[in-house]
Design a protein around this motif. Structure first.
Motif, PDB file in Angstrom:
ATOM      1  N   LEU A  68       0.825  -1.210   0.000  1.00 22.07           N
ATOM      2  CA  LEU A  68       0.000   0.000   0.000  1.00 22.07           C
ATOM      3  C   LEU A  68       0.859   1.259   0.000  1.00 22.07           C
ATOM      4  O   LEU A  68       1.978   1.269   0.519  1.00 22.07           O
ATOM      5  N   THR A  69       0.315   2.329  -0.538  1.00 25.57           N
ATOM      6  CA  THR A  69       0.955   3.632  -0.394  1.00 25.57           C
ATOM      7  C   THR A  69       0.741   4.099   1.048  1.00 25.57           C
ATOM      8  O   THR A  69      -0.202   3.645   1.719  1.00 25.57           O
ATOM      9  N   PRO A  70       1.579   4.984   1.549  1.00 27.13           N
ATOM     10  CA  PRO A  70       1.379   5.498   2.910  1.00 27.13           C
ATOM     11  C   PRO A  70      -0.012   6.103   3.106  1.00 27.13           C
ATOM     12  O   PRO A  70      -0.598   5.967   4.175  1.00 27.13           O
ATOM     13  N   GLU A  71      -0.540   6.742   2.068  1.00 25.67           N
ATOM     14  CA  GLU A  71      -1.856   7.370   2.159  1.00 25.67           C
ATOM     15  C   GLU A  71      -2.963   6.320   2.290  1.00 25.67           C
ATOM     16  O   GLU A  71      -3.897   6.476   3.081  1.00 25.67           O
ATOM     17  N   GLU A  72      -2.842   5.239   1.516  1.00 27.31           N
ATOM     18  CA  GLU A  72      -3.834   4.160   1.606  1.00 27.31           C
ATOM     19  C   GLU A  72      -3.788   3.482   2.965  1.00 27.31           C
ATOM     20  O   GLU A  72      -4.822   3.198   3.567  1.00 27.31           O
ATOM     21  N   TYR A  73      -2.572   3.232   3.422  1.00 26.51           N
ATOM     22  CA  TYR A  73      -2.425   2.573   4.722  1.00 26.51           C
ATOM     23  C   TYR A  73      -3.035   3.427   5.828  1.00 26.51           C
ATOM     24  O   TYR A  73      -3.759   2.926   6.692  1.00 26.51           O
ATOM     25  N   GLU A  74      -2.782   4.711   5.804  1.00 28.41           N
ATOM     26  CA  GLU A  74      -3.328   5.604   6.821  1.00 28.41           C
ATOM     27  C   GLU A  74      -4.853   5.625   6.772  1.00 28.41           C
ATOM     28  O   GLU A  74      -5.530   5.593   7.807  1.00 28.41           O
ATOM     29  N   TYR A  75      -5.410   5.633   5.568  1.00 30.63           N
ATOM     30  CA  TYR A  75      -6.866   5.699   5.410  1.00 30.63           C
ATOM     31  C   TYR A  75      -7.534   4.432   5.939  1.00 30.63           C
ATOM     32  O   TYR A  75      -8.592   4.491   6.590  1.00 30.63           O
ATOM     33  N   TYR A  76      -6.951   3.283   5.667  1.00 28.99           N
ATOM     34  CA  TYR A  76      -7.568   2.001   6.036  1.00 28.99           C
ATOM     35  C   TYR A  76      -7.035   1.428   7.354  1.00 28.99           C
ATOM     36  O   TYR A  76      -7.378   0.305   7.714  1.00 28.99           O
ATOM     37  N   TYR A  77      -6.246   2.195   8.040  1.00 28.29           N
ATOM     38  CA  TYR A  77      -5.563   1.731   9.267  1.00 28.29           C
ATOM     39  C   TYR A  77      -6.500   1.000  10.226  1.00 28.29           C
ATOM     40  O   TYR A  77      -6.215  -0.120  10.659  1.00 28.29           O
ATOM     41  N   VAL A  78      -7.632   1.607  10.588  1.00 32.15           N
ATOM     42  CA  VAL A  78      -8.503   1.017  11.620  1.00 32.15           C
ATOM     43  C   VAL A  78      -9.320  -0.161  11.096  1.00 32.15           C
ATOM     44  O   VAL A  78      -9.983  -0.842  11.882  1.00 32.15           O
ATOM     45  N   TYR A  79      -9.247  -0.423   9.800  1.00 31.31           N
ATOM     46  CA  TYR A  79      -9.998  -1.544   9.225  1.00 31.31           C
ATOM     47  C   TYR A  79      -9.189  -2.841   9.236  1.00 31.31           C
ATOM     48  O   TYR A  79      -9.768  -3.920   9.170  1.00 31.31           O
ATOM     49  N   PHE A  80      -7.866  -2.727   9.311  1.00 35.07           N
ATOM     50  CA  PHE A  80      -7.025  -3.923   9.276  1.00 35.07           C
ATOM     51  C   PHE A  80      -7.079  -4.671  10.609  1.00 35.07           C
ATOM     52  O   PHE A  80      -6.912  -4.090  11.678  1.00 35.07           O
ATOM     53  N   THR A  81      -7.289  -5.984  10.531  1.00 36.64           N
ATOM     54  CA  THR A  81      -7.353  -6.807  11.744  1.00 36.64           C
ATOM     55  C   THR A  81      -6.063  -6.722  12.547  1.00 36.64           C
ATOM     56  O   THR A  81      -6.098  -6.666  13.775  1.00 36.64           O
ATOM     57  N   CYS A  82      -4.916  -6.678  11.873  1.00 36.10           N
ATOM     58  CA  CYS A  82      -3.638  -6.634  12.595  1.00 36.10           C
ATOM     59  C   CYS A  82      -3.533  -5.366  13.435  1.00 36.10           C
ATOM     60  O   CYS A  82      -2.986  -5.407  14.556  1.00 36.10           O
ATOM     61  N   GLU A  83      -4.046  -4.244  12.935  1.00 37.98           N
ATOM     62  CA  GLU A  83      -3.970  -2.997  13.690  1.00 37.98           C
ATOM     63  C   GLU A  83      -5.044  -2.945  14.782  1.00 37.98           C
ATOM     64  O   GLU A  83      -4.794  -2.452  15.885  1.00 37.98           O
ATOM     65  N   ARG A  84      -6.237  -3.438  14.479  1.00 36.57           N
ATOM     66  CA  ARG A  84      -7.285  -3.494  15.505  1.00 36.57           C
ATOM     67  C   ARG A  84      -6.814  -4.335  16.690  1.00 36.57           C
ATOM     68  O   ARG A  84      -6.996  -3.966  17.853  1.00 36.57           O
ATOM     69  N   ASP A  85      -6.219  -5.478  16.390  1.00 35.89           N
ATOM     70  CA  ASP A  85      -5.703  -6.361  17.433  1.00 35.89           C
ATOM     71  C   ASP A  85      -4.661  -5.643  18.287  1.00 35.89           C
ATOM     72  O   ASP A  85      -4.689  -5.706  19.522  1.00 35.89           O
ATOM     73  N   ALA A  86      -3.738  -4.924  17.652  1.00 34.86           N
ATOM     74  CA  ALA A  86      -2.683  -4.225  18.387  1.00 34.86           C
ATOM     75  C   ALA A  86      -3.246  -3.070  19.212  1.00 34.86           C
ATOM     76  O   ALA A  86      -2.846  -2.859  20.363  1.00 34.86           O
ATOM     77  N   ILE A  87      -4.174  -2.315  18.634  1.00 32.54           N
ATOM     78  CA  ILE A  87      -4.790  -1.191  19.353  1.00 32.54           C
ATOM     79  C   ILE A  87      -5.539  -1.688  20.583  1.00 32.54           C
ATOM     80  O   ILE A  87      -5.361  -1.177  21.705  1.00 32.54           O
ATOM     81  N   ILE A  88      -6.384  -2.684  20.388  1.00 37.69           N
ATOM     82  CA  ILE A  88      -7.259  -3.140  21.468  1.00 37.69           C
ATOM     83  C   ILE A  88      -6.507  -3.957  22.504  1.00 37.69           C
ATOM     84  O   ILE A  88      -6.737  -3.811  23.712  1.00 37.69           O
TER      85      ILE A  88
END
Length: 250
Positions: free
Chosen positions: A131-151
């Motif tokens: 992903l481009t940095p812009e795409e990653y930032e936009y979809y950040y909270v949708y990715f399971t790996c990031e949700r798991d890390a945040i929560i």
């Protein structure tokens, strides 16, 4: 996975002064040793990170990069006037950031478990790499790996505040942040629920995964999986009870 690691040597300093680089190093190394994932951490470095990043785990080099000054500056900006213990708040924010990256290390360490969640995480990491940095930032909270890390990092902080530090007011502050993050990324469109993983699937991948209907409401929200509107409403109405029972914060 729920974490319950905490080295008693941090107890005094967590109230007295902001954690320094040595504290961060000891915390990360102690935590990964406790989780028995030492092989997935090669080094911890301190550096300025671009685009507002506070810390990053590089899966290829196995290096955790930490922008400690940026974490402290962000924590001070969030520190409300009525926060009675600003040093504690800053150190909790440091811990929150570090456990986020430790969770990514743990995800990579268990990537070969070949269960449905590890398969989703593997797909996420593959997508994020292209992903481009812009795409990653936009979809950040949708990715399971990031949700798991945040929560998971918020779960750990709540465990710490409730069971180790006995800080009820600060516990309540982070409890609300956890509750908000669990439903972040879910939408209701035309009376139909749209989950974070469905957003990712529609935008990037048509791949389907084994059924995860055995998961409860909490875990489904944590990983961004489909839930009916009734179940989402149930969580909204009973979130305090559901969260407390799930992560054993009685």
């Amino acid at each position: 996975m729920k974490y319950n690691y905490f080295d008693p040597k941090f107890i005094d300093k967590i109230y007295e002064s902001e954690f320094d680089k040595n504290d961060v190093l000891n915390f990360i190394k102690g935590f990964v040793k406790y989780l028995k994932i030492d092989d997935y951490l090669s080094d911890v470095v301190f550096k300025y990170l671009k685009k507002g990043n506070l810390a990053i785990y590089n899966r290829k080099t196995k290096v955790v990069s930490v922008s400690l000054d940026a974490i402290i500056d962000d924590a001070k900006a969030l520190c409300e006037e009525n926060v009675p213990d600003k040093i504690l708040f800053i150190n909790i924010m440091i811990i929150l950031t570090l456990v986020h990256e430790i969770t990514h290390i743990n995800q990579v360490a268990h990537m070969k478990d070949n269960n449905p969640i590890s398969m989703i995480l593997k797909r996420d990491f593959t997508l994020i790499d292209i992903l481009t940095p812009e795409e990653y930032e936009y979809y950040y909270v949708y990715f399971t790996c990031e949700r798991d890390a945040i929560i998971t990092s918020l779960e750990y902080v709540l465990y710490l505040l409730k069971n180790i530090l006995k800080q009820e007011k600060m516990f309540n502050y982070f409890f609300e942040i956890l509750a908000d993050n669990l439903t972040n990324g879910y939408e209701i469109k035309r009376k139909k629920e749209i989950s974070p993983i469905q957003v990712i699937n529609k935008r990037f991948s048509k791949k389907t995964f084994p059924s995860l209907t055995y998961l409860d409401i909490y875990d489904s929200l944590k990983y961004g999986l489909p839930l009916s509107k009734d179940k989402l409403d149930n969580f909204t109405e009973n979130k305090k009870l559901i969260i407390i029972q799930k992560i054993n914060l009685h």
